[in-house]
Write a protein that holds these residues in place. Structure first.
Motif, PDB file in Angstrom:
ATOM      1  N   TYR A 189       8.666  59.342  11.667  1.00  0.00           N
ATOM      2  CA  TYR A 189       7.901  60.782  12.380  1.00  0.00           C
ATOM      3  C   TYR A 189       6.482  60.772  11.446  1.00  0.00           C
ATOM      4  O   TYR A 189       6.312  61.739  10.830  1.00  0.00           O
ATOM      5  N   GLY A 222       8.085  61.825  17.894  1.00  0.00           N
ATOM      6  CA  GLY A 222       9.184  61.031  18.012  1.00  0.00           C
ATOM      7  C   GLY A 222       9.436  60.391  19.524  1.00  0.00           C
ATOM      8  O   GLY A 222       8.677  59.774  19.918  1.00  0.00           O
ATOM      9  N   ARG A 239      12.694  70.984  14.914  1.00  0.00           N
ATOM     10  CA  ARG A 239      13.057  69.585  14.659  1.00  0.00           C
ATOM     11  C   ARG A 239      13.511  69.668  13.141  1.00  0.00           C
ATOM     12  O   ARG A 239      13.093  68.894  12.360  1.00  0.00           O
ATOM     13  N   LYS A 294      16.204  66.666  22.118  1.00  0.00           N
ATOM     14  CA  LYS A 294      15.516  67.170  20.908  1.00  0.00           C
ATOM     15  C   LYS A 294      16.329  66.611  19.544  1.00  0.00           C
ATOM     16  O   LYS A 294      15.947  66.521  18.486  1.00  0.00           O
ATOM     17  N   THR A 349      16.014  63.675  16.853  1.00  0.00           N
ATOM     18  CA  THR A 349      14.841  63.460  15.918  1.00  0.00           C
ATOM     19  C   THR A 349      15.645  63.482  14.528  1.00  0.00           C
ATOM     20  O   THR A 349      15.512  62.719  13.775  1.00  0.00           O
TER      21      THR A 349
END
Length: 351
Positions: free
Chosen positions: A145, A233, A309, A342, A345
């Motif tokens: 990331y 991501g 995240r 989500k 990640t």
């Protein structure tokens, strides 16, 4: 400047001594900054007069933590090797699906009743692990990331947190500042050229309008970009960049309190949506959707990021926090699926 290996060794030594530290890399940056505190003293954030790393919770009635920069190391990050993850991503359980769908449904009902126009609702997911290696996990975040603010934060009296957030709360350089309105989510499928639904466009506009209204008394010269699509991501978001020059009478504390929490993590209007969250989410977000960053009143620049995240690490598990913005056009099941997307990640980093 020290090597990557030396920096990681210093993190491990600090952790073994159970002393506070934070290591971070800014979005698209090439340097890792390690901040060490020499004692385990816990200082809460009362003002922005002292230099240090700020770690603040979502609930603005609770105080954040200020980590003292007793020693700072910097390393040019070249990317340490890591093996591709292949475990947790296929093991996502739907144990919290019913509760989250019901929560979103209640939120939509309140929107239709006129209580608020948007509310951000979240949940947490526990991932058991008997062999967590935090430094390896953090290295995966760094490698995967690169366009996020990737951090690893630890205080023995608070806990261990890690994240890769795509959202800037505020970046200040002299009298100039920049921030962003980030909202709307869809899964990345090999292209950033995508179509956005009205729900996502409305959600992003609410965030943008709130920020512009909030900054109206702080800056007389605001520049607003077009809405663009950015990748974070495995996800895509809508983003609007906002820049301006601060009026000379500004105060950093007042500026942050004006913005935090934004509708991107709370809702709009702020007070009504915040009360709904605290009453109905049925768990403590802690530092999730709070803010973090390094403050130095003596130098030109300070940057703060929204803590998205992210996860909290324990000896035997990781707790991942995820959520999404709810509007009148939201579909509860789709909102659940967004939180599952989500969560990847952090799941992808656990290895």
């Amino acid at each position: 400047m020290i090597s990557n290996q030396d920096l990681f060794n210093k993190i491990q030594l600090q952790f073994d001594r159970q002393l506070p530290f934070v290591v971070f890399r800014e979005p698209l940056g090439k340097r890792l900054t390690l901040v060490l505190q020499h004692t385990d003293a816990l200082e809460h954030l009362n003002s922005f007069e002292k230099e240090g790393f700020v770690f603040a919770p979502f609930d603005h009635s609770k105080k954040g933590v200020l980590l003292h920069p007793d020693t700072i190391y910097v390393s040019e990050y070249h990317g340490l090797s890591d093996s591709m993850f292949s475990g947790y991503q296929k093991a996502v359980e739907d144990s919290g699906k019913e509760n989250h769908v019901n929560l979103v449904s209640r939120g939509i009902e309140k929107i239709k009743e006129g209580l608020f126009s948007k509310v951000v609702l979240s949940r947490f997911q526990e991932v058991p692990s008997n062999d967590l290696k935090p430094l390896e996990v953090y290295n995966r975040l760094l490698n995967r990331y690169r366009n996020a603010f990737a951090y690893f934060w630890y205080h023995p009296k608070v806990g261990m947190w890690m994240g890769a957030t795509p959202e800037t709360l505020i970046d200040i350089k002299g009298q100039h500042f920049k921030t962003m309105a980030l909202a709307g989510t869809q899964k990345y499928n090999d292209s950033e050229e995508v179509c956005w639904g009205q729900k996502e466009l409305d959600e992003q506009k609410i965030v943008t309008d709130f920020i512009l209204e909030s900054l109206a008394g702080i800056s007389d010269d605001l520049e607003v970009s077009e809405v663009t699509t950015i990748r974070a991501g495995n996800l895509l978001h809508l983003k609007t960049d906002i820049r301006g020059e601060l009026n000379k009478s500004f105060d950093v504390k007042d500026l942050i309190e004006t913005l935090h929490p934004t509708p991107a993590v709370c809702g709009y209007p702020k007070d009504q949506s915040n009360r709904f969250i605290l009453q109905h989410e049925n768990y403590d977000r802690k530092f999730y959707t709070g803010y973090l960053g390094y403050f130095n009143g003596q130098e030109e620049r300070s940057s703060f990021y929204v803590n998205l995240r992210c996860m909290q690490l324990f000896e035997d598990k990781a707790v991942i926090y995820v959520g999404g913005g709810i509007t009148q056009d939201s579909d509860p099941v789709s909102e659940w699926e967004e939180t599952v997307n989500k969560s990847q990640t952090m799941l992808n980093a656990l290895g």
